[in-house]
Write a protein that holds these residues in place. Structure first.
Motif, PDB file in Angstrom:
ATOM      1  N   THR A  69     -41.596  21.315  20.877  1.00 28.40           N
ATOM      2  CA  THR A  69     -40.416  21.427  20.030  1.00 28.40           C
ATOM      3  C   THR A  69     -40.516  22.708  19.217  1.00 28.40           C
ATOM      4  O   THR A  69     -41.509  22.946  18.537  1.00 28.40           O
ATOM      5  N   ALA A  70     -39.457  23.518  19.324  1.00 26.64           N
ATOM      6  CA  ALA A  70     -39.419  24.760  18.562  1.00 26.64           C
ATOM      7  C   ALA A  70     -38.452  24.577  17.405  1.00 26.64           C
ATOM      8  O   ALA A  70     -37.432  23.905  17.542  1.00 26.64           O
ATOM      9  N   ALA A  71     -38.795  25.126  16.263  1.00 23.83           N
ATOM     10  CA  ALA A  71     -37.906  25.087  15.101  1.00 23.83           C
ATOM     11  C   ALA A  71     -38.191  26.345  14.308  1.00 23.83           C
ATOM     12  O   ALA A  71     -39.282  26.904  14.404  1.00 23.83           O
ATOM     13  N   GLN A  72     -37.205  26.800  13.539  1.00 22.49           N
ATOM     14  CA  GLN A  72     -37.442  27.986  12.718  1.00 22.49           C
ATOM     15  C   GLN A  72     -38.531  27.660  11.706  1.00 22.49           C
ATOM     16  O   GLN A  72     -38.273  26.833  10.817  1.00 22.49           O
ATOM     17  N   PHE A  73     -39.709  28.151  11.717  1.00 25.16           N
ATOM     18  CA  PHE A  73     -40.281  29.103  12.655  1.00 25.16           C
ATOM     19  C   PHE A  73     -41.659  28.579  13.034  1.00 25.16           C
ATOM     20  O   PHE A  73     -42.669  29.153  12.665  1.00 25.16           O
ATOM     21  N   ALA A  74     -41.665  27.453  13.693  1.00 22.55           N
ATOM     22  CA  ALA A  74     -42.945  26.841  14.056  1.00 22.55           C
ATOM     23  C   ALA A  74     -42.806  26.094  15.376  1.00 22.55           C
ATOM     24  O   ALA A  74     -41.703  25.736  15.799  1.00 22.55           O
ATOM     25  N   PRO A  90     -40.758  37.126  14.134  1.00 20.06           N
ATOM     26  CA  PRO A  90     -41.993  37.830  14.519  1.00 20.06           C
ATOM     27  C   PRO A  90     -43.261  37.070  14.180  1.00 20.06           C
ATOM     28  O   PRO A  90     -44.321  37.388  14.723  1.00 20.06           O
ATOM     29  N   VAL A  91     -43.173  36.089  13.301  1.00 22.76           N
ATOM     30  CA  VAL A  91     -44.403  35.362  12.954  1.00 22.76           C
ATOM     31  C   VAL A  91     -44.416  33.969  13.587  1.00 22.76           C
ATOM     32  O   VAL A  91     -45.276  33.155  13.298  1.00 22.76           O
ATOM     33  N   MET A  92     -43.443  33.698  14.469  1.00 26.77           N
ATOM     34  CA  MET A  92     -43.384  32.358  15.057  1.00 26.77           C
ATOM     35  C   MET A  92     -44.377  32.252  16.208  1.00 26.77           C
ATOM     36  O   MET A  92     -44.052  32.495  17.359  1.00 26.77           O
ATOM     37  N   ARG A  93     -45.594  31.889  15.844  1.00 27.04           N
ATOM     38  CA  ARG A  93     -46.666  31.789  16.826  1.00 27.04           C
ATOM     39  C   ARG A  93     -47.401  30.484  16.651  1.00 27.04           C
ATOM     40  O   ARG A  93     -47.326  29.864  15.597  1.00 27.04           O
ATOM     41  N   ALA A  94     -48.108  30.080  17.697  1.00 26.91           N
ATOM     42  CA  ALA A  94     -48.953  28.889  17.593  1.00 26.91           C
ATOM     43  C   ALA A  94     -50.174  29.129  18.455  1.00 26.91           C
ATOM     44  O   ALA A  94     -50.136  29.925  19.395  1.00 26.91           O
ATOM     45  N   GLY A  95     -51.247  28.457  18.125  1.00 28.87           N
ATOM     46  CA  GLY A  95     -52.481  28.630  18.887  1.00 28.87           C
ATOM     47  C   GLY A  95     -52.482  27.808  20.166  1.00 28.87           C
ATOM     48  O   GLY A  95     -51.873  26.745  20.235  1.00 28.87           O
ATOM     49  N   VAL A  96     -53.143  28.324  21.192  1.00 28.88           N
ATOM     50  CA  VAL A  96     -53.355  27.580  22.429  1.00 28.88           C
ATOM     51  C   VAL A  96     -54.854  27.576  22.682  1.00 28.88           C
ATOM     52  O   VAL A  96     -55.498  28.620  22.564  1.00 28.88           O
ATOM     53  N   ARG A  97     -55.399  26.416  22.999  1.00 31.84           N
ATOM     54  CA  ARG A  97     -56.807  26.379  23.379  1.00 31.84           C
ATOM     55  C   ARG A  97     -56.925  25.752  24.752  1.00 31.84           C
ATOM     56  O   ARG A  97     -56.366  24.681  25.005  1.00 31.84           O
ATOM     57  N   VAL A  98     -57.619  26.418  25.656  1.00 35.60           N
ATOM     58  CA  VAL A  98     -57.896  25.846  26.974  1.00 35.60           C
ATOM     59  C   VAL A  98     -59.359  25.420  26.952  1.00 35.60           C
ATOM     60  O   VAL A  98     -60.254  26.235  26.735  1.00 35.60           O
TER      61      VAL A  98
END
Ligand code: CUA
Length: 333
Positions: free
Chosen positions: A123-128, A206-214
């Protein structure tokens, strides 16, 4: 002309070949996508070189002497040439679209057996970003994947159009309010990556990022077990149905922008909660959550933090969140 064009094509192609243009390939889809990318890029390089070669040659060979004020000689069409420069691009464009369609279909193929892949709701939302793992009954601000296991992402958005993209995985998909879109990723390399929003969605884009861990199989199992412990309500957690501030913090995606030692988040998009929360009144903390523009921490821009947490969270969840922040970040009671 053809020799000049081919030489230029070989030189550009050769230079291009030895420069690492693209990010690491960390999914099986990356190989498909890069295949298309290079196929198209090479065609473009060759066509550009030929056209540029002809232009440069013609400019040099047929340039007018300084005192020549005549019009050019009247030329009317050349059927043979016209057939060629219609047929060749047609073949190239058709080849590019066919290859793209085949690559995309292959990249998005899931195993027939549902046990062989996982589904995650994004789920995307401003800004997360927030990620729900239906099989684990868990929602988190971080995307955690098991290496070599295909994952189907079902995407949607709460407000405006966003787009999900992890460069190392290559696959890119829009998250659109009101509908569900999907994409498939099979991560092949353990490590940490970033989800990047690639659709202009507002001032926080520009700051809408999230971490991914594999994670390896063992680490993934450990992560699943850790989540089950948390949900079991060990330390200070409420019973069934009662909101638990720590889970609200994780589920609302607060950790994707804010640092909070207790929640293990280290993001630096919004203020560091360990330093701004101490000394604040409960009411002030609540206001900062539901009406972030009311009082900005020094150096932070308005409209970056979503302003709709009052709608997204229930009153009980908001209270639990405030209570949790007071508890772990040491606000005045
Ligand atoms: Cu969300 Cu850009």
């Amino acid at each position: 002309m053809i020799v000049i064009g081919l030489l230029a094509g070989i030189v550009t192609g050769g230079v291009a070949y030895f420069i690492p243009w693209l990010p690491d390939q960390a999914s099986t889809q990356a190989e498909e996508i890069d295949g298309v990318y290079w196929f198209v890029a090479i065609i473009c390089a060759v066509v550009f070189s030929l056209v540029a070669g002809v232009s440069i040659y013609a400019g040099w060979k047929f340039r007018a002497p300084a005192d020549d004020m005549d019009d050019g000689s009247p030329i009317h069409g050349h059927t043979g040439l016209e057939i060629w420069w219609t047929a060749v691009p047609t073949v190239l464009v058709v080849a590019m679209s066919v290859w793209s369609a085949v690559a995309l279909a292959r990249a998005e193929t899931l195993p027939d057996d549902p046990d062989e892949y996982t589904t995650i709701e994004v789920t995307a939302a401003q800004f997360a970003w927030s990620f729900t793992y239906p099989e684990l009954e868990r929602t988190d601000g971080e995307l955690v994947l098991r290496v070599n296991e295909p994952v189907e992402l079902i995407l949607t958005a709460n407000d405006v159009i966003h787009a999900f993209w992890v460069p190392e995985f290559r696959m890119k998909q829009d998250a659109v309010p009101g509908i569900e879109t999907r994409t498939v990723i099979t991560p092949t390399k353990e490590g940490s990556y970033d989800v990047i929003c690639t659709e202009l969605c507002g001032p926080g884009h520009p700051v809408m990022r999230a971490g991914v861990r594999v994670l390896s199989d063992a680490d993934y199992e450990a992560w699943v077990a850790e989540g089950e412990e948390g949900a079991g309500g060990g330390e200070g957690g409420g019973g069934e149905g009662e909101a638990d501030g720590e889970s609200v913090f994780a589920e609302a995606g607060c950790g994707s922008c804010h640092t909070l030692a207790d929640a293990g988040s280290e993001a630096e998009i919004g203020p560091d909660l360990d330093s701004v929360v101490p000394g604040q009144e409960e009411q002030q903390i609540l206001t900062s959550i539901v009406d972030p523009n009311a009082e900005l921490s020094e150096g932070y821009q308005p409209n970056v933090m979503p302003g709709d947490y009052e709608d997204r969270l229930s009153e009980a969840e908001l209270d639990a969140l405030v209570a949790y922040l007071v508890e772990v970040a040491g606000a005045r009671r």
